[in-house]
Write a protein that holds these residues in place. Structure first.
Motif, PDB file in Angstrom:
ATOM      1  N   LYS A   1       0.859  -1.189   0.000  1.00 39.85           N
ATOM      2  CA  LYS A   1       0.000   0.000   0.000  1.00 39.85           C
ATOM      3  C   LYS A   1       0.891   1.233   0.000  1.00 39.85           C
ATOM      4  O   LYS A   1       1.885   1.276   0.733  1.00 39.85           O
ATOM      5  N   SER A   2       0.539   2.251  -0.774  1.00 39.13           N
ATOM      6  CA  SER A   2       1.283   3.512  -0.745  1.00 39.13           C
ATOM      7  C   SER A   2       1.027   4.229   0.581  1.00 39.13           C
ATOM      8  O   SER A   2       0.051   3.932   1.278  1.00 39.13           O
ATOM      9  N   PRO A   3       1.898   5.182   0.952  1.00 40.56           N
ATOM     10  CA  PRO A   3       1.649   5.938   2.186  1.00 40.56           C
ATOM     11  C   PRO A   3       0.254   6.583   2.136  1.00 40.56           C
ATOM     12  O   PRO A   3      -0.190   6.996   1.067  1.00 40.56           O
ATOM     13  N   PRO A   4      -0.430   6.660   3.287  1.00 45.57           N
ATOM     14  CA  PRO A   4      -1.820   7.159   3.263  1.00 45.57           C
ATOM     15  C   PRO A   4      -1.936   8.651   2.965  1.00 45.57           C
ATOM     16  O   PRO A   4      -2.999   9.096   2.525  1.00 45.57           O
ATOM     17  N   LEU A   5      -0.886   9.413   3.222  1.00 52.17           N
ATOM     18  CA  LEU A   5      -0.934  10.861   2.955  1.00 52.17           C
ATOM     19  C   LEU A   5       0.129  11.214   1.919  1.00 52.17           C
ATOM     20  O   LEU A   5       1.319  10.979   2.139  1.00 52.17           O
ATOM     21  N   MET A   6      -0.299  11.786   0.807  1.00 51.34           N
ATOM     22  CA  MET A   6       0.659  12.151  -0.251  1.00 51.34           C
ATOM     23  C   MET A   6       0.136  13.370  -1.010  1.00 51.34           C
ATOM     24  O   MET A   6      -1.070  13.569  -1.147  1.00 51.34           O
ATOM     25  N   VAL A   7       1.086  14.154  -1.501  1.00 56.93           N
ATOM     26  CA  VAL A   7       0.778  15.148  -2.534  1.00 56.93           C
ATOM     27  C   VAL A   7       1.675  14.815  -3.734  1.00 56.93           C
ATOM     28  O   VAL A   7       2.738  14.226  -3.563  1.00 56.93           O
ATOM     29  N   GLY A   8       1.220  15.202  -4.921  1.00 54.81           N
ATOM     30  CA  GLY A   8       2.036  14.912  -6.094  1.00 54.81           C
ATOM     31  C   GLY A   8       1.365  15.363  -7.368  1.00 54.81           C
ATOM     32  O   GLY A   8       0.379  16.121  -7.336  1.00 54.81           O
ATOM     33  N   ARG A   9       1.930  14.935  -8.453  1.00 52.40           N
ATOM     34  CA  ARG A   9       1.410  15.277  -9.778  1.00 52.40           C
ATOM     35  C   ARG A   9       1.161  14.008 -10.562  1.00 52.40           C
ATOM     36  O   ARG A   9       1.737  12.965 -10.262  1.00 52.40           O
ATOM     37  N   LEU A  10       0.354  14.149 -11.588  1.00 56.30           N
ATOM     38  CA  LEU A  10      -0.128  12.995 -12.334  1.00 56.30           C
ATOM     39  C   LEU A  10      -0.434  13.435 -13.748  1.00 56.30           C
ATOM     40  O   LEU A  10      -1.038  14.496 -13.948  1.00 56.30           O
ATOM     41  N   SER A  11       0.018  12.669 -14.732  1.00 57.66           N
ATOM     42  CA  SER A  11      -0.496  12.906 -16.083  1.00 57.66           C
ATOM     43  C   SER A  11      -1.290  11.686 -16.500  1.00 57.66           C
ATOM     44  O   SER A  11      -0.975  10.555 -16.112  1.00 57.66           O
ATOM     45  N   LEU A  12      -2.332  11.941 -17.267  1.00 58.27           N
ATOM     46  CA  LEU A  12      -3.272  10.884 -17.615  1.00 58.27           C
ATOM     47  C   LEU A  12      -3.526  10.960 -19.119  1.00 58.27           C
ATOM     48  O   LEU A  12      -3.930  12.012 -19.625  1.00 58.27           O
TER      49      LEU A  12
ATOM     50  N   GLY B   1     -10.714   8.267 -25.462  1.00 58.36           N
ATOM     51  CA  GLY B   1     -11.558   9.399 -25.071  1.00 58.36           C
ATOM     52  C   GLY B   1     -10.982  10.739 -25.546  1.00 58.36           C
ATOM     53  O   GLY B   1     -11.484  11.786 -25.165  1.00 58.36           O
ATOM     54  N   GLU B   2      -9.915  10.664 -26.352  1.00 60.58           N
ATOM     55  CA  GLU B   2      -9.212  11.867 -26.821  1.00 60.58           C
ATOM     56  C   GLU B   2      -8.987  12.838 -25.660  1.00 60.58           C
ATOM     57  O   GLU B   2      -9.323  14.016 -25.741  1.00 60.58           O
ATOM     58  N   MET B   3      -8.460  12.306 -24.590  1.00 61.21           N
ATOM     59  CA  MET B   3      -8.319  13.082 -23.360  1.00 61.21           C
ATOM     60  C   MET B   3      -6.876  13.022 -22.851  1.00 61.21           C
ATOM     61  O   MET B   3      -6.270  11.957 -22.801  1.00 61.21           O
ATOM     62  N   PHE B   4      -6.368  14.190 -22.521  1.00 61.39           N
ATOM     63  CA  PHE B   4      -5.069  14.282 -21.865  1.00 61.39           C
ATOM     64  C   PHE B   4      -5.247  15.199 -20.661  1.00 61.39           C
ATOM     65  O   PHE B   4      -5.764  16.306 -20.791  1.00 61.39           O
ATOM     66  N   VAL B   5      -4.861  14.732 -19.485  1.00 56.74           N
ATOM     67  CA  VAL B   5      -5.071  15.510 -18.262  1.00 56.74           C
ATOM     68  C   VAL B   5      -3.772  15.584 -17.464  1.00 56.74           C
ATOM     69  O   VAL B   5      -3.021  14.610 -17.372  1.00 56.74           O
ATOM     70  N   TYR B   6      -3.512  16.758 -16.897  1.00 59.66           N
ATOM     71  CA  TYR B   6      -2.361  16.978 -16.033  1.00 59.66           C
ATOM     72  C   TYR B   6      -2.935  17.456 -14.698  1.00 59.66           C
ATOM     73  O   TYR B   6      -3.718  18.407 -14.662  1.00 59.66           O
ATOM     74  N   GLU B   7      -2.574  16.786 -13.620  1.00 61.18           N
ATOM     75  CA  GLU B   7      -3.225  17.055 -12.333  1.00 61.18           C
ATOM     76  C   GLU B   7      -2.223  17.268 -11.212  1.00 61.18           C
ATOM     77  O   GLU B   7      -1.171  16.640 -11.190  1.00 61.18           O
ATOM     78  N   ARG B   8      -2.613  18.124 -10.250  1.00 57.78           N
ATOM     79  CA  ARG B   8      -1.966  18.123  -8.947  1.00 57.78           C
ATOM     80  C   ARG B   8      -2.939  17.465  -7.991  1.00 57.78           C
ATOM     81  O   ARG B   8      -4.134  17.775  -8.016  1.00 57.78           O
TER      82      ARG B   8
ATOM     83  N   ILE C   1      -9.813  13.162  -1.635  1.00 57.98           N
ATOM     84  CA  ILE C   1      -8.851  13.525  -2.685  1.00 57.98           C
ATOM     85  C   ILE C   1      -9.177  14.928  -3.185  1.00 57.98           C
ATOM     86  O   ILE C   1     -10.337  15.255  -3.439  1.00 57.98           O
ATOM     87  N   ARG C   2      -8.149  15.775  -3.283  1.00 54.43           N
ATOM     88  CA  ARG C   2      -8.321  17.070  -3.945  1.00 54.43           C
ATOM     89  C   ARG C   2      -7.534  17.015  -5.246  1.00 54.43           C
ATOM     90  O   ARG C   2      -6.352  16.639  -5.235  1.00 54.43           O
ATOM     91  N   LEU C   3      -8.193  17.372  -6.337  1.00 53.64           N
ATOM     92  CA  LEU C   3      -7.574  17.305  -7.667  1.00 53.64           C
ATOM     93  C   LEU C   3      -7.698  18.646  -8.358  1.00 53.64           C
ATOM     94  O   LEU C   3      -8.799  19.195  -8.456  1.00 53.64           O
ATOM     95  N   ARG C   4      -6.576  19.177  -8.810  1.00 60.00           N
ATOM     96  CA  ARG C   4      -6.628  20.355  -9.675  1.00 60.00           C
ATOM     97  C   ARG C   4      -6.126  19.907 -11.031  1.00 60.00           C
ATOM     98  O   ARG C   4      -4.945  19.593 -11.187  1.00 60.00           O
ATOM     99  N   ALA C   5      -7.062  19.798 -11.962  1.00 60.29           N
ATOM    100  CA  ALA C   5      -6.751  19.171 -13.247  1.00 60.29           C
ATOM    101  C   ALA C   5      -6.873  20.163 -14.376  1.00 60.29           C
ATOM    102  O   ALA C   5      -7.825  20.949 -14.426  1.00 60.29           O
ATOM    103  N   GLN C   6      -5.893  20.156 -15.268  1.00 58.27           N
ATOM    104  CA  GLN C   6      -6.090  20.867 -16.524  1.00 58.27           C
ATOM    105  C   GLN C   6      -5.849  19.868 -17.641  1.00 58.27           C
ATOM    106  O   GLN C   6      -5.012  18.968 -17.518  1.00 58.27           O
ATOM    107  N   GLY C   7      -6.646  20.019 -18.687  1.00 57.57           N
ATOM    108  CA  GLY C   7      -6.529  19.006 -19.719  1.00 57.57           C
ATOM    109  C   GLY C   7      -7.174  19.416 -21.016  1.00 57.57           C
ATOM    110  O   GLY C   7      -7.643  20.552 -21.180  1.00 57.57           O
ATOM    111  N   VAL C   8      -7.148  18.463 -21.919  1.00 61.37           N
ATOM    112  CA  VAL C   8      -7.750  18.639 -23.235  1.00 61.37           C
ATOM    113  C   VAL C   8      -8.618  17.418 -23.478  1.00 61.37           C
ATOM    114  O   VAL C   8      -8.195  16.288 -23.233  1.00 61.37           O
ATOM    115  N   GLU C   9      -9.862  17.661 -23.932  1.00 55.94           N
ATOM    116  CA  GLU C   9     -10.727  16.555 -24.311  1.00 55.94           C
ATOM    117  C   GLU C   9     -11.366  16.909 -25.646  1.00 55.94           C
ATOM    118  O   GLU C   9     -12.022  17.964 -25.758  1.00 55.94           O
TER     119      GLU C   9
END
Lengths: 216, 216
Positions: free
Chosen positions: B26-37, B42-49, B59-67
């Motif tokens: 299991k990953s640590p229960p508390l984390m901050v980080g970034r994610l690309s999806l 779905g012609e979707m690209f998302v970049y998230e904090r 979970i708090r997600l701040r996502a910017q992307g293109v769909e």
């Protein structure tokens, strides 16, 4: 004296800040490691062990893969200075010597590549939990190609390279298990059953890497 | 006394060898980080904090992307225990509260996943030049899905996850810049302009992550 000292501190700080921006770099000249290569348009998947000598411009590749549902194994010794590739089979004790018309391409970030981002794979919160890497992109106009590549910040080691042209589609190379240095210098010497004096057949010139793999 | 001592040494060695085989973690229960999806079908690209709290299932997600060539920005606060998602816009000072019918999925390697390989990204030849990671694969029969995922050996931190079904095609999530812990606990508290007492509209139930992103 305060002003000159402060100014020189500023210059040192400025130099440090400039130096902190990642610059294109060359990988160590001697490396062994592994590589996976995914080439969807060619329906090709290859898994390789490589021995790399940028000083002597020599590469030894032991590749196993699948192409169009047909599995293959190739043991290649590529001597770029001599313009020769040996296809070696220990099992059959056979060795084919072919001329090779390919430039040696050192593992490096091209000088005109653009830094996209510096990221940490994993985390910097604990020891052994993260890896600082740089993402680069660039173009090769003569091949009408784009590339996206990731190298470690420390050591300038390759992690992955995505190469794409309209003709080939995308080709993804992923490097891992790299060691700096050469564990077996004999990797670059053709085995005894290779007739190194035999002249090469100039009708079988190898001009690209995939051709070398496929000519089995 | 030599035999019992030798035997106990053998047992200790055997236990160490068994313990050295990576196990799902299991990953640590508390984390901050970034994610690309990347979600090609779905012609979707998302970049998230992201800010991740597996203890409070938030979970708090701040996502910017293109769909479909349409760019978007979403700021989502997902409270899985309450079954509520807030869509927040600081710019417009607006906040939409929606019911959410999704189980909280902790970041972990499923218990029935199969270890494919342990590799070093980069090299172990020098400090800061490599990262030891484990590659896992598995299936989720109820979703007719397969997954391939990579986690660090030390710290059990996610690096990437490839999820694929016939319906969705492949979806690649890549994690980076992870820190262990939460830098701002207020990330999980709806801002003042959110009317938290407002009942949710049960016709707008959010049942998957992409739906949450797309309902803008």
């Amino acid at each position: 004296m305060h002003v000159p000292i402060s100014l020189s501190v500023c210059f040192v700080l400025a130099a440090t800040v400039v130096a902190q921006k990642p610059h294109p770099c060359k990988s160590p000249p001697l490396m062994v490691g592994r590589l996976s290569l995914i080439y969807p348009k060619g329906e090709m998947f290859v898994y390789e062990r490589f021995t790399y000598d940028a000083l002597g411009k020599r590469i030894r590749l032991r590749a196993q893969g699948v192409e169009h549902n047909h599995s293959f194994y190739e043991d290649l010794l590529m001597l770029f200075r001599e313009g020769v590739v040996y296809q070696i089979s220990y099992k059959n004790q056979t060795c084919t010597k072919k001329p090779m018309d390919m430039p040696f391409q050192p593992i490096e970030i091209p000088q005109d590549a653009t830094l996209q981002s510096q990221i940490i794979l994993g985390s910097s919160s604990g020891p052994g939990q993260g890896l600082l890497v740089n993402n680069w992109m660039g173009e090769i106009p003569e091949q009408k190609a784009k590339f996206y590549t990731t190298f470690t910040e420390f050591g300038c080691l390759p992690l992955s390279s995505l190469y794409t042209t309209d003709e080939t589609g995308w080709i993804l190379s992923s490097f891992f298990d790299i060691l700096i240095g050469i564990d077996d210098p004999q990797d670059f010497i053709p085995p005894d059953f290779c007739d190194t004096t035999k002249p090469v057949d100039n009708e079988l010139v190898v001009t690209d890497f995939f051709e070398a793999l496929k000519n089995n």
